[in-house]
Design an enzyme around this catalytic site. Structure first.
Site, PDB file in Angstrom:
ATOM      1  N   ARG A 153      -7.363  64.891  37.704  1.00  0.00           N
ATOM      2  CA  ARG A 153      -7.868  65.853  36.719  1.00  0.00           C
ATOM      3  C   ARG A 153      -7.669  65.241  35.338  1.00  0.00           C
ATOM      4  NH1 ARG A 153      -3.077  70.477  37.263  1.00  0.00           N
ATOM      5  NH2 ARG A 153      -1.390  68.986  37.417  1.00  0.00           N
ATOM      6  N   GLU A 192      -3.238  72.610  29.869  1.00  0.00           N
ATOM      7  CA  GLU A 192      -2.310  71.583  29.378  1.00  0.00           C
ATOM      8  C   GLU A 192      -3.034  70.400  28.718  1.00  0.00           C
ATOM      9  OE1 GLU A 192       0.432  70.540  32.513  1.00  0.00           O
ATOM     10  OE2 GLU A 192       1.615  72.331  32.151  1.00  0.00           O
ATOM     11  N   GLU A 343       3.305  79.422  33.250  1.00  0.00           N
ATOM     12  CA  GLU A 343       3.707  78.842  34.537  1.00  0.00           C
ATOM     13  C   GLU A 343       5.202  78.551  34.500  1.00  0.00           C
ATOM     14  OE1 GLU A 343       1.619  75.213  35.350  1.00  0.00           O
ATOM     15  OE2 GLU A 343      -0.338  76.039  34.849  1.00  0.00           O
ATOM     16  N   GLU A 391      -0.449  68.203  45.219  1.00  0.00           N
ATOM     17  CA  GLU A 391       0.817  68.896  44.941  1.00  0.00           C
ATOM     18  C   GLU A 391       1.380  69.627  46.164  1.00  0.00           C
ATOM     19  OE1 GLU A 391      -1.156  70.686  41.466  1.00  0.00           O
ATOM     20  OE2 GLU A 391       0.580  70.047  40.311  1.00  0.00           O
ATOM     21  N   TYR A 393       3.970  69.294  47.866  1.00  0.00           N
ATOM     22  CA  TYR A 393       5.416  69.542  47.918  1.00  0.00           C
ATOM     23  C   TYR A 393       5.930  70.471  46.824  1.00  0.00           C
ATOM     24  CZ  TYR A 393       6.770  66.264  51.616  1.00  0.00           C
ATOM     25  OH  TYR A 393       6.975  65.644  52.816  1.00  0.00           O
TER      26      TYR A 393
HETATM   27  C1  GLA Z   1       1.354  72.072  35.317  1.00  0.00           C
HETATM   28  C2  GLA Z   1      -0.077  72.402  35.658  1.00  0.00           C
HETATM   29  C3  GLA Z   1      -0.228  73.028  37.011  1.00  0.00           C
HETATM   30  C4  GLA Z   1       0.643  72.325  38.025  1.00  0.00           C
HETATM   31  C5  GLA Z   1       2.077  72.330  37.555  1.00  0.00           C
HETATM   32  C6  GLA Z   1       3.047  71.699  38.533  1.00  0.00           C
HETATM   33  O1  GLA Z   1       2.003  73.091  34.718  1.00  0.00           O
HETATM   34  O2  GLA Z   1      -0.665  73.220  34.686  1.00  0.00           O
HETATM   35  O3  GLA Z   1      -1.578  72.944  37.382  1.00  0.00           O
HETATM   36  O4  GLA Z   1       0.215  71.016  38.187  1.00  0.00           O
HETATM   37  O5  GLA Z   1       2.152  71.611  36.360  1.00  0.00           O
HETATM   38  O6  GLA Z   1       4.353  71.650  38.033  1.00  0.00           O
END
Ligand code: GLA
Ligand code: GLA
Length: 706
Positions: A153, A192, A343, A391, A393
């Site tokens: 991504r 992010e 998050e 992801e 895990y």
């Molecule tokens: C970031 C991303 C999420 C995910 C988490 C994993 O916060 O925004 O999509 O990848 O990390 O820790």
């Protein structure tokens, strides 16, 4: 390296790429218009209470027949919101101009029917394969000239006009479809922001930006001192993007960061404006930031958002209340109001060195710690792991089998408690009499030229923040150009780059009776990252009645003694000098390299009703504790709550007619805390004069204003 930054670096480097080829695609012009769907008849008129538990949910990864089970389990956990859609572009637009939002609407409405509201993510952090195949110019170029590929991504080019057009299109269609959906409470733009591009167009834009900023090449050449190493530019198109290893011209480096920040801002605005055009004003717009990540100036981009949010990952180890609390306060300072934890980790992550779990009870404690610092929402990333993908895990609330993991019960308890506390916490926010000042240019400037490899400006800030928060039980982190009159004490650790506007604001603050404390390396640079011709703290020296004579990077700690007792200076020592009557010496260096022996390390001067103090040493914990005691005592700052045992964190949130104190026990042992006055124990639903807290125990106490 701070975990968010580490994670980001890893994420960008650990790319597995698989570009697909082939298929001719229809023209953009043929994109079908999307018909907005009618709102469901049963929609409630109001959004949920402001305090809410949430989770990241990816319905596009699961058959629709599974959604009901997931949503029922969410409802049982008192989850009140889901963030949906932020990586689902290939599902929303499977081929160019073919849109499918029906599934998304169904997911939103099914959640809504259970009282679970949606934050909709625009999917622009993950463009589909067809898109980057057809428009390869939308792919980012790394600094080494390599192009990003599909398969991970953040492969997009944030400055590319075609990408902007496509991003705006998908955001606009989403807003037209969901801008009036009663279950959609807000928007997250992209995800992010981090990775930038070094392609030819970006370079041309940088040069154009410099022209707008500096107007003439003579001006730029002078302000960057390009006579040095024959860097003089005679044409704007000669100016490179030279950032490798932070080794470019300091003026160029800072300008590059400014354009990076501006480009993120207009990248965001491109989507924000079109969402605003179609969405109800009640739907907020935010993005998820990454704590101390310093890829761009967060004050620049948050000015256009309705609220700030961050992704709070401990990564390896356990909750560090000082670091994490300061990161909350940093985020709260962007808009100077409450924020969201968009998050956070359900137990563990998958991207650190050792992905240990938080202890039993620690996830709940961390949530309350964040709420104490002004978080109005806590979102767990993620609900259930995709069965494949990068992801597998990462921590979740459900297992791969779709049933709850042990942590689910703890989060359920948290959700229940958040509902219980919502009436008391709604409308409250932290408020402090102490501010710590922060600017990105200062952090960048120090990081580019640390002079002592171990000199981390975040650690410097935390060395002040920790003891100040322990005493005052609340600290704001704001920019030096923010309004400061509400603060009795303003502390500026590492304010290395001091703009004229900031200097003016700080001088006015002291003249109006405030106490300004400058930390080491303050006031050394101007806003071009050039050395000030006046010794540190530059334009504040006159007010201070003192200056820095010389600075020293230290091999070994140097002893200190004075009003704050005997301690040591680590890594850094500035030899100070008094230049005006009224300035007093607070600490002196002991015997070390000869240059420092017996010389002033901290000085202070009363200015009318105000005061200015300069600390040139990076004091150890004991010294900082004493210094913080002195600063808060001389500035008349009472604790928000009162004494608590070491390791118990207190935060206060103030409402119109009551104050809420959030206590979290991170001391490792059970604690009994005598309350300074009778208060209402909100979670237990009773009046209390003391509370018992197990390790990781939490108390939420409410007290009416007199
Ligand atoms: C970031 C991303 C999420 C995910 C988490 C994993 O916060 O925004 O999509 O990848 O990390 O820790
Ligand atoms: C070398 C270079 C100089 C200067 C010094 C700094 O000697 O020739 O231009 O960079 O290093 O130590």
């Amino acid at each position: 390296m701070p975990s968010a930054i580490w994670k980001n670096v890893c994420r960008l480097l650990c790319v597995s790429a698989a570009a697909s080829v082939g298929v001719a695609l229809p023209m953009l012009a043929q994109r079908a218009a999307q018909k907005p769907a009618a709102a469901p008849a049963s929609a409630p008129a109001t959004a949920p209470a402001t305090l809410g538990l949430g989770t990241a949910w990816y319905p596009e990864q699961w058959p629709e027949s599974r959604w009901e089970t997931d949503l029922d389990l969410m409802q049982k956990a008192h989850i009140r919101w889901v963030r949906v859609g932020e990586f689902a572009w290939s599902r929303m637009e499977p081929s160019e101009g073919q849109y499918d939002f029906d599934w998304l609407e169904k997911a939103i409405n099914e959640a809504g029917a259970r009282g679970i509201y949606t934050v909709l993510g625009t999917p622009t952090a993950a463009p589909p394969a067809w898109l980057t195949q057809k428009y390869p110019e939308t792919l980012r170029t790394n600094e080494d000239g390599r192009k990003a590929e599909h398969g991970n991504r953040q492969q997009f080019n944030w400055d590319n006009p075609k990408y902007r057009e496509l991003a705006r299109d998908i955001a606009s269609r989403m807003a037209q479809r969901f801008g009036h959906n009663p279950y959609v409470i807000g928007w997250q733009i992209d995800n992010e922001y981090a990775a930038v591009s070094f392609d030819a167009q970006t370079k041309a834009d940088f040069q154009q930006w410099l022209k707008g900023y500096y107007k003439t090449l003579d001006n730029l050449n002078a302000r960057w001192t390009t006579a040095y190493w024959s860097q003089t530019y005679s044409n704007w198109n000669q100016i490179p993007i030279e950032t490798v290893g932070g080794n470019g011209n300091p003026g160029l480096l800072l300008s590059w960061k400014r354009i990076v920040s501006d480009t993120w801002r207009n990248y965001q605005k491109n989507q924000l404006d079109v969402i605003r055009q179609y969405a109800d004003p009640r739907q907020f717009i935010t993005t998820n930031l990454m704590g101390w990540f310093d890829g761009f100036d967060h004050y620049t981009i948050t000015q256009d958002l309705d609220l700030a949010a961050w992704d709070d990952y401990v990564g390896m180890g356990h909750l560090d209340a000082v670091r994490n609390g300061a990161t909350d306060d940093l985020t709260r300072g962007f808009k100077r109001k409450n924020f969201w934890i968009m998050e956070t980790q359900p137990g563990h992550v998958n991207w650190h060195t050792v992905n240990n779990d938080l202890d039993k009870g620690e996830v709940r404690a961390m949530a309350w710690h964040n709420i104490g610092h002004g978080a109005d929402a806590i979102g767990y990333w993620q609900w259930r792991s995709a069965l494949n993908g990068q992801e597998e895990y990462h921590g979740t609330l459900l297992g791969a089998d779709g049933t709850p993991l042990p942590l689910y019960v703890e989060v359920q308890q948290l959700g229940h408690e958040m509902e219980k506390a919502a009436p008391a916490l709604t409308g409250t926010s932290p408020k402090s009499q102490v501010a710590i000042l922060h600017t990105y240019p200062s952090f960048w400037a120090i990081n580019w030229q640390r002079h002592n490899k171990y000199y981390d400006p975040v650690e410097e800030l935390l060395s002040y923040y920790g003891p100040l928060h322990a005493i005052a039980q609340s600290v704001d982190i704001v920019q030096p150009t923010a309004p400061l009159s509400q603060y009795k004490l303003v502390v500026a650790p590492g304010l290395n780059v001091l703009s004229d506007a900031a200097a003016k604001n700080l001088i006015a603050y002291v003249q109006q009776g405030g106490h300004l404390v400058l930390g080491q390396r303050a006031g050394m640079k101007d806003s071009d990252n050039a050395l000030q011709t006046e010794r540190q703290p530059g334009p504040l020296s006159d007010l201070l009645g003192g200056r820095v004579e010389a600075y020293y990077a230290l091999e070994h700690p140097v002893p200190l003694e004075g009003d704050w007792g005997a301690n040591t200076s680590q890594m850094w020592a500035e030899r100070l000098q008094i230049t005006k009557p009224g300035a007093e010496i607070l600490e002196r260096y002991g015997k070390s390299n000869g240059w420092l022996d017996g010389e002033p390390a901290a000085i202070t001067r009363k200015v009318g009703k105000g005061r200015i103090t300069y600390i040139g040493a990076w004091m150890d914990e004991a010294g900082m504790a004493k210094a913080a005691e002195w600063m808060t005592a001389i500035s008349h700052i009472p604790p928000a709550f009162g004494p608590v045992p070491k390791g118990v964190e207190v935060n206060a949130r103030y409402g119109a007619d009551h104050t809420v104190f959030v206590l979290v026990n991170l001391s490792g042992v059970a604690q009994t805390i005598a309350l300074p006055r009778h208060m209402r124990d909100v979670l237990r639903g009773e009046e209390a004069s003391s509370v018992e807290l197990t390790n990781y125990g939490v108390a939420v106490l409410s007290e009416p204003h007199k």
